[in-house]
Scaffold this motif. Structure first.
Motif: not given
Length: 168
Positions: A73-81
């Motif tokens: 898998a891959c880690t989740p991509a960050p969901k930041f502003d």
């Protein structure tokens, strides 16, 4: 498999020097694979920023054909502003988020060259020198850490790792 070790793998500064020619890309990856072949229960999760531009299937192509199935898998991509500064320790947060959703209570290590992306003195971080990538001494350290993890989790179903890395 819940207690199998998870290796979170960065690319730039780990699988190759941070600043390198196209020919040098993934030049250190075989050294990582040799160590992990001795630890068949350990799986790899890609934590590199490459995951934001490439699909898992494409990222697996950089690994030896016989090893690709262990890149799970891959880690989740960050969901930041993105107008705000990146929060501190973001890579560690991504690893912990992936573990919580996929393999709670599994032992883990992150191989990365960016100390600032982890909490101070993070014991789960194997820090590489980004200017050279994953080295011989990193290989020995990874093996030793996996032996230790395996010894601690043997009672929960993991098997012992094979012997020393005399052929590295």
């Amino acid at each position: 498999m819940l207690n199998s070790p998870v290796i979170f793998l960065d690319f730039d500064g780990v699988t190759h020097p941070r600043l390198c020619s196209p020919e040098e890309l993934f030049s250190c990856l075989p050294r990582i694979e040799v160590v992990l072949q001795r630890h068949p229960k350990a799986d790899v999760v890609i934590s590199s920023s490459w995951r934001e531009c490439h699909q898992l299937h494409d990222l697996r192509q950089h690994f030896d054909a016989g090893f690709r199935h262990r890149v799970v898998a891959c880690t989740p991509a960050p969901k930041f502003d993105h107008r705000e500064p990146t929060p501190p320790h973001v890579r560690e947060f991504e690893c912990l988020t992936w573990l919580e959703g996929n393999r709670p209570n599994s032992p883990w290590l992150a191989i990365d060259d960016a100390k600032s992306l982890f909490t101070c003195n993070c014991s789960n971080l194997l820090l590489t020198n980004g200017s050279i990538g994953f080295s011989e001494s990193d290989a020995l350290e990874l093996h030793a850490r996996l032996v230790s993890i395996t010894a601690q989790t043997t009672a929960t179903g993991c098997t012992n790792a094979r012997g020393p890395l005399e052929d590295l």
